[in-house]
Motif scaffolding. Structure first.
Motif, PDB file in Angstrom:
ATOM      1  N   LEU A  26       0.956  -1.342   0.015  1.00 39.36           N
ATOM      2  CA  LEU A  26      -0.015  -0.078   0.027  1.00 39.36           C
ATOM      3  C   LEU A  26       0.989   1.170   0.099  1.00 39.36           C
ATOM      4  O   LEU A  26       1.656   1.335   0.652  1.00 39.36           O
ATOM      5  CB  LEU A  26      -0.885   0.009   1.369  1.00 39.36           C
ATOM      6  N   VAL A  27       0.851   2.154  -0.943  1.00 37.88           N
ATOM      7  CA  VAL A  27       1.654   3.347  -1.062  1.00 37.88           C
ATOM      8  C   VAL A  27       0.854   4.540  -0.770  1.00 37.88           C
ATOM      9  O   VAL A  27      -0.257   4.447  -1.484  1.00 37.88           O
ATOM     10  CB  VAL A  27       2.235   3.251  -2.695  1.00 37.88           C
ATOM     11  N   LEU A  28       1.408   5.392   0.129  1.00 32.70           N
ATOM     12  CA  LEU A  28       0.607   6.630   0.330  1.00 32.70           C
ATOM     13  C   LEU A  28       1.319   7.738  -0.309  1.00 32.70           C
ATOM     14  O   LEU A  28       2.550   8.017   0.139  1.00 32.70           O
ATOM     15  CB  LEU A  28       0.674   6.729   1.688  1.00 32.70           C
ATOM     16  N   ILE A  29       0.763   8.600  -0.978  1.00 29.55           N
ATOM     17  CA  ILE A  29       1.431   9.865  -1.690  1.00 29.55           C
ATOM     18  C   ILE A  29       0.418  10.967  -1.214  1.00 29.55           C
ATOM     19  O   ILE A  29      -0.618  10.722  -0.984  1.00 29.55           O
ATOM     20  CB  ILE A  29       1.402   9.541  -3.250  1.00 29.55           C
ATOM     21  N   GLY A  30       1.222  12.139  -1.430  1.00 34.35           N
ATOM     22  CA  GLY A  30       0.487  13.225  -1.209  1.00 34.35           C
ATOM     23  C   GLY A  30       1.406  14.231  -0.715  1.00 34.35           C
ATOM     24  O   GLY A  30       2.656  14.216  -0.522  1.00 34.35           O
ATOM     25  N   PHE A  31       0.776  15.695  -0.532  1.00 34.70           N
ATOM     26  CA  PHE A  31       1.678  16.717  -0.247  1.00 34.70           C
ATOM     27  C   PHE A  31       2.331  16.656   1.316  1.00 34.70           C
ATOM     28  O   PHE A  31       1.739  15.811   1.980  1.00 34.70           O
ATOM     29  CB  PHE A  31       0.832  18.154  -0.135  1.00 34.70           C
ATOM     30  N   MET A  32       3.514  17.108   1.460  1.00 28.93           N
ATOM     31  CA  MET A  32       4.069  17.173   2.971  1.00 28.93           C
ATOM     32  C   MET A  32       2.784  17.561   3.800  1.00 28.93           C
ATOM     33  O   MET A  32       2.140  18.630   3.633  1.00 28.93           O
ATOM     34  CB  MET A  32       5.153  18.306   3.050  1.00 28.93           C
TER      35      MET A  32
ATOM     36  N   VAL B 241       3.240  -1.045   4.056  1.00 24.65           N
ATOM     37  CA  VAL B 241       2.820   0.337   3.590  1.00 24.65           C
ATOM     38  C   VAL B 241       3.827   1.247   3.492  1.00 24.65           C
ATOM     39  O   VAL B 241       4.885   1.411   4.431  1.00 24.65           O
ATOM     40  CB  VAL B 241       1.716   0.919   4.968  1.00 24.65           C
ATOM     41  N   ILE B 242       3.791   1.904   2.545  1.00 26.10           N
ATOM     42  CA  ILE B 242       5.089   2.897   2.065  1.00 26.10           C
ATOM     43  C   ILE B 242       4.566   4.308   1.955  1.00 26.10           C
ATOM     44  O   ILE B 242       3.742   4.636   1.107  1.00 26.10           O
ATOM     45  CB  ILE B 242       5.670   2.354   0.869  1.00 26.10           C
TER      46      ILE B 242
END
Ligand code: NAP
Length: 477
Positions: free
Chosen positions: A306-312, A377-378
């Motif tokens: 599971l990869v989590l992306i998004g702004f700081m 989970v990354i």
């Protein structure tokens, strides 16, 4: 695949003839190209037995079929059925692409395996010119590799095979064809002469192509040369096998410090070059990359990462930790991983080496994680999807969820944080605004799904993400 074909009276047909054809990946390549380039054409596999080959080629012409790929076992026999052969097909003695010839009422025969491999390695920045090459195997595929190495001016080429007579046949044929004596045949056991000794002169000296069928899935732990000593001589190792993605041969190469690649790009580009012949066009690298992503997703089982992306400040680390605690994932933070491997902080890498260098390190980390992680989970750095290549790698790494926050949420969370290099400027609020505008579409493009995080508790978000993963899995069943 979910393609929606609108077949009408003008739809063109290309296809594949072989025996068997059930597991072919070529339809993914060609029908993706048709869709992306808006071409009114379909690609269909045809199961043709040896005794029906001639009738099939004649019948294809009468049915107005634009072009065909040819696979095992017909690649050699079809050479007798074409109106003319291109030099590579003639030199290799195998045709994998038929191109309609209206003048002579038949098909011209091409070999796109050879230029496909060349385009694949070139796209990875590899050139055999002036290098010593070792080819392991002497079957059909190694002939295309041997021809490519001769044509592209490898300095010396050694063909190693279990049955040495077959290696001798290839070397003799290629030397005669090119009028040179650069190719040498050896038995497989002769690999020992390439192992570096104390002088280490041979250390990472060679480009090696693995062209045997050993190591093909499900025999993932086998390889033709099962001796780690040999791999110390390998600078670059290219395995023509693409399933599994990371073969035993590739793992040996990487463990010894070399670079390793599999054969999926060769498969991609032999298809693209055939498509270019049939449609008299040039496929851009951007389209090629999109087709590569689709091919990749259809060959390899989806990862359960599971990869989590998004702004700081969108909560990737916090939510990642909860997912680890509650659902048994292993938590991994790409920024922390980079700091640990580089022995420097992110800020130091930005200051000393620049942002470009940091983004390149991110790409390398993703490539490594794709082969090494399961059920993790990354949590990723905020700029990770900026490079288009990273966006593709992220989707290969696992289910990508974009944690979407509004500007106010982000500002409140990061305004007192001095460790963020991108916010060390005169007007950090304005900087956040412009960075978010720039990155939001990139996050959307890189993700499989998104989740709005504003005013929600991290525990609730973690649960929502887990449910989202489960429902995506059900969709795929
Ligand atoms: P092939 O003509 O059947 O040749 C097989 C080769 O493997 C021969 O050199 C054979 O040695 C060797 N070999 C098989 N079993 C062996 C064993 N137990 N020990 C030692 N050597 C062994 O097959 P091919 O058409 O050349 O294809 C080879 C591989 O390349 C396939 O697995 C395929 O996945 C891959 N390939 C990939 C692409 C691509 O686009 N990426 C294209 C073509 C092929 P002997 O001569 O001694 O039997």
């Amino acid at each position: 695949m979910g393609h929606n074909y609108n077949v009408d009276g003008k739809t063109g047909i290309c296809g594949l003839i072989g025996d068997p054809v059930e597991h072919t990946l070529s339809p993914v390549i060609h029908n993706s190209l048709n869709e992306l380039l808006e071409k009114n054409s379909v690609y269909v596999p045809f199961h043709v037995k040896n005794e029906g080959l001639e009738a099939a080629v004649k019948g294809a012409y009468e049915l107005n079929i634009t072009g065909m790929n040819v696979t095992v076992p017909h690649k050699n026999a079809v050479c007798q059925l074409v109106t003319e052969l291109d030099p590579a097909a003639e030199g290799i003695g195998a045709v994998n692409t038929l191109v309609r010839d209206e003048i002579k009422h038949g098909y011209r025969g091409f070999n796109t395996d050879m230029p496909g491999l060349l385009r694949a390695i070139t796209s990875d920045g590899i050139s055999v010119a002036g290098n010593t090459v070792i080819i392991i195997g002497a079957g059909g595929a190694s002939k295309a590799v041997a021809y490519m190495c001769m044509q592209e001016q490898a300095e010396a080429i050694y063909v190693l095979n279990r049955t040495p007579e077959k290696a001798q046949e290839i070397a003799g044929h290629m030397n005669a064809l090119f009028g040179e004596n650069r190719m040498h045949a050896l038995p497989l056991s002769a690999y020992r002469q390439f192992c570096p000794d104390e002088s280490e002169d041979n250390r990472q000296a060679y480009i090696v192509f693995q062209c045997t069928s050993i190591g093909l899935s499900p025999n993932n732990d086998l390889t033709a040369i099962d001796d780690p000593e040999f791999y110390r001589c390998v600078k670059i190792g290219i395995d023509l096998i693409y399933n599994p993605a990371n073969t035993r041969f590739m793992r040996y190469v990487k463990e010894a410090g070399g670079q390793a690649y599999n054969g999926l790009k060769m498969l991609l580009y032999q298809g693209i070059i055939a498509y270019e012949y049939w449609n008299d066009c040039k496929v851009s690298e951007e389209i090629a990359q999109e087709v590569y992503s689709r091919l990749y997703e259809s060959v390899y089982p989806p990862s359960d990462n599971l990869v989590l992306i998004g702004f700081m400040g969108s909560g990737k680390t916090t939510i990642g930790r909860i997912l680890e605690r509650e659902y048994g994932y292993t938590m991994l933070d790409t920024d922390a991983y980079i700091e640990q491997t580089a022995g420097k902080t992110i800020k130091e890498i930005f200051d000393h080496d620049g942002e470009d260098c940091f983004r390149k390190i991110e790409t390398e980390v993703l490539q490594k994680l794709i082969t090494d992680t399961h059920h993790a989970v990354i949590s990723t750095g905020g700029g990770m999807p900026l490079r288009p290549e990273n966006a593709r790698l992220l989707r290969q790494l696992g289910h990508v969820c974009y944690l979407r926050a509004d500007e106010k949420t982000i500002w409140n969370r990061v305004k007192h944080d001095t460790s963020r290099p991108l916010l060390l400027c005169e007007n950090p609020r304005e900087r956040i605004h412009s960075l978010m505008e720039e990155r939001d579409p990139l996050y959307q493009k890189a993700s499989h799904a998104q989740i709005i995080v504003d005013r929600k508790k991290p525990e609730k978000l973690a649960q929502e993400i887990k449910n989202q993963v489960l429902s995506c899995k059900e969709d795929k069943v």
